[in-house]
Motif scaffolding. Structure first.
Motif, PDB file in Angstrom:
ATOM      1  N   MET A 231       0.842  -1.200   0.000  1.00  0.00           N
ATOM      2  CA  MET A 231       0.000   0.000   0.000  1.00  0.00           C
ATOM      3  C   MET A 231       0.879   1.252   0.000  1.00  0.00           C
ATOM      4  SD  MET A 231      -3.211   0.802   2.531  1.00  0.00           S
ATOM      5  CE  MET A 231      -4.260  -0.462   1.867  1.00  0.00           C
ATOM      6  N   ASP A 232       0.474   2.220  -0.767  1.00  0.00           N
ATOM      7  CA  ASP A 232       1.270   3.441  -0.891  1.00  0.00           C
ATOM      8  C   ASP A 232       0.905   4.397   0.234  1.00  0.00           C
ATOM      9  OD1 ASP A 232       1.853   5.768  -3.655  1.00  0.00           O
ATOM     10  OD2 ASP A 232       2.610   5.679  -1.607  1.00  0.00           O
ATOM     11  N   TYR A 233       1.657   4.272   1.355  1.00  0.00           N
ATOM     12  CA  TYR A 233       1.330   5.069   2.528  1.00  0.00           C
ATOM     13  C   TYR A 233       1.587   6.552   2.296  1.00  0.00           C
ATOM     14  CZ  TYR A 233       1.005   0.554   4.830  1.00  0.00           C
ATOM     15  OH  TYR A 233       0.655  -0.734   5.164  1.00  0.00           O
ATOM     16  N   VAL A 234       2.622   6.845   1.520  1.00  0.00           N
ATOM     17  CA  VAL A 234       2.937   8.258   1.233  1.00  0.00           C
ATOM     18  C   VAL A 234       1.767   8.908   0.509  1.00  0.00           C
ATOM     19  CG1 VAL A 234       4.453   9.792  -0.067  1.00  0.00           C
ATOM     20  CG2 VAL A 234       5.430   7.865   1.195  1.00  0.00           C
ATOM     21  N   HIS A 235       1.223   8.197  -0.455  1.00  0.00           N
ATOM     22  CA  HIS A 235       0.088   8.732  -1.224  1.00  0.00           C
ATOM     23  C   HIS A 235      -1.125   8.937  -0.323  1.00  0.00           C
ATOM     24  CE1 HIS A 235      -2.666   9.427  -4.487  1.00  0.00           C
ATOM     25  NE2 HIS A 235      -3.415   8.414  -4.094  1.00  0.00           N
ATOM     26  N   LEU A 236      -1.349   7.964   0.559  1.00  0.00           N
ATOM     27  CA  LEU A 236      -2.493   8.073   1.474  1.00  0.00           C
ATOM     28  C   LEU A 236      -2.334   9.277   2.396  1.00  0.00           C
ATOM     29  CD1 LEU A 236      -3.011   4.314   2.421  1.00  0.00           C
ATOM     30  CD2 LEU A 236      -4.625   5.748   1.177  1.00  0.00           C
ATOM     31  N   ARG A 237      -1.109   9.473   2.894  1.00  0.00           N
ATOM     32  CA  ARG A 237      -0.868  10.615   3.784  1.00  0.00           C
ATOM     33  C   ARG A 237      -1.052  11.932   3.042  1.00  0.00           C
ATOM     34  NH1 ARG A 237       4.261   7.818   5.610  1.00  0.00           N
ATOM     35  NH2 ARG A 237       3.431   6.198   6.947  1.00  0.00           N
ATOM     36  N   ARG A 238      -0.622  11.951   1.790  1.00  0.00           N
ATOM     37  CA  ARG A 238      -0.801  13.177   0.980  1.00  0.00           C
ATOM     38  C   ARG A 238      -2.285  13.451   0.769  1.00  0.00           C
ATOM     39  NH1 ARG A 238       3.262  11.890  -3.320  1.00  0.00           N
ATOM     40  NH2 ARG A 238       5.244  12.572  -2.455  1.00  0.00           N
ATOM     41  N   GLN A 239      -3.024  12.392   0.520  1.00  0.00           N
ATOM     42  CA  GLN A 239      -4.483  12.548   0.330  1.00  0.00           C
ATOM     43  C   GLN A 239      -5.126  13.091   1.596  1.00  0.00           C
ATOM     44  OE1 GLN A 239      -5.734   8.512  -1.323  1.00  0.00           O
ATOM     45  NE2 GLN A 239      -7.305   9.834  -2.179  1.00  0.00           N
ATOM     46  N   ALA A 240      -4.715  12.525   2.747  1.00  0.00           N
ATOM     47  CA  ALA A 240      -5.272  12.967   4.029  1.00  0.00           C
ATOM     48  C   ALA A 240      -4.934  14.437   4.270  1.00  0.00           C
ATOM     49  CB  ALA A 240      -4.733  12.108   5.182  1.00  0.00           C
ATOM     50  N   ALA A 241      -3.684  14.796   3.994  1.00  0.00           N
ATOM     51  CA  ALA A 241      -3.247  16.180   4.199  1.00  0.00           C
ATOM     52  C   ALA A 241      -4.020  17.127   3.288  1.00  0.00           C
ATOM     53  CB  ALA A 241      -1.741  16.303   3.949  1.00  0.00           C
ATOM     54  N   SER A 242      -4.257  16.693   2.063  1.00  0.00           N
ATOM     55  CA  SER A 242      -4.985  17.525   1.108  1.00  0.00           C
ATOM     56  C   SER A 242      -6.430  17.712   1.532  1.00  0.00           C
ATOM     57  CB  SER A 242      -4.907  16.866  -0.276  1.00  0.00           C
ATOM     58  OG  SER A 242      -5.733  17.534  -1.182  1.00  0.00           O
TER      59      SER A 242
END
Lengths: 127, 151
Positions: B1-12
């Protein structure tokens, strides 16, 4: 009141579960022991059972008994009147503030309560 | 799972909540109270908020349904709801609660009803967005705390 080395015990009273969670968190982050209750009636029960409450912080607007009435009951009790009582309210009503301070409130805080408000109060308690 | 992408989505998503006025400074205060001892504090408080606000809104619905409108009672319920909104930083809801209370003071039932419909919409949107946000945070894992967006 507790000595400087003892954990101080604060009784937090608020019918709002959100506000109760927030004030309890702020107090616990400041290393206070917290008992949080949802009514003034419950607060009086706790005060009867628990002899070592160092401060009461209570919401003003609560159903049945409000924070002002709780303040009056505490200040009218020989056993409880030395406990500082802080009132919290979401509304800034000068008459309300005056009335509470005249009845012996330690302070009156406008919600949302901030950690800096609590630090200031509890600094006075520890001194 | 792409955790970096998920965190970016959450931040956005989080940034959007502030930029679009759904949340205000008070939400930062809740985040500042969260720590290792209480790692889910913000989500817990938000959950309490949606539980309590749903109950209060049901009470307001019932009170508005009655033939004889009790504006004092409506105002009391709305004061409680507004208080909870203030405590979690639900800015748009808080604004609508203020408008509702003004209609109560004027005994303007049509205004109350219109305002309450807005409150329900704002409540629903905020709930959806915050649920998505916390779901992303859970999927992304506990490592990162999102930084505050530039003001």
């Amino acid at each position: 009141m507790g000595s400087g080395d003892c954990e101080l015990h604060v009784l937090a009273v608020d019918d709002s579960s959100v506000d109760r969670a927030v004030i309890a968190r702020i107090l616990r982050n400041s290393k206070y022991r917290v008992t949080a209750v949802d009514s003034a009636e419950r607060a009086l029960e706790v005060l009867e059972m628990e002899p070592n409450v160092n401060m009461i912080i209570t919401d003003y607007c609560m159903p049945e008994m409000n924070g002002y009435e709780l303040l009056r009951r505490v200040k009218g009790s020989r056993d409880l009147r030395e406990i500082p009582v802080v009132i919290m309210s979401s509304e800034y009503i000068p008459n309300r503030i005056t009335r509470c301070m005249e009845e012996g409130a330690e302070d009156f805080l406008i919600k949302p309560v901030r950690p800096s408000d609590v630090s200031r109060l509890c600094g006075r308690l520890r001194n | 799972m792409d955790y970096v992408h998920l965190r970016r989505q959450a931040a956005s998503l989080r940034k959007g909540l502030f930029d679009q006025g759904y949340l205000d400074e008070q939400f930062y205060q809740l985040e500042d109270l969260q720590d290792d001892a209480s790692p889910n504090f913000v989500e817990e408080v938000v959950t309490l908020f949606f539980r309590d606000s749903a109950r209060l809104m049901a009470n307001i619905d019932q009170a508005l349904d009655k033939c004889v409108k009790d504006f004092n009672k409506l105002d009391v319920y709305m004061q409680q709801l507004k208080g909870s909104c203030t405590s979690i930083g639900a800015s748009r809801m808080k604004t609508e609660c203020t408008a509702f209370r003004e209609c109560c003071r004027d005994e303007n039932i049509e205004g109350c009803m219109r305002s309450f419909q807005k409150i329900k919409r704002e409540h629903s949107v905020l709930r959806q967005k915050l649920e998505s946000y916390f779901q992303l945070l859970r999927q992304a894992g506990p490592v990162e705390c999102a930084t505050r967006p530039n003001k």
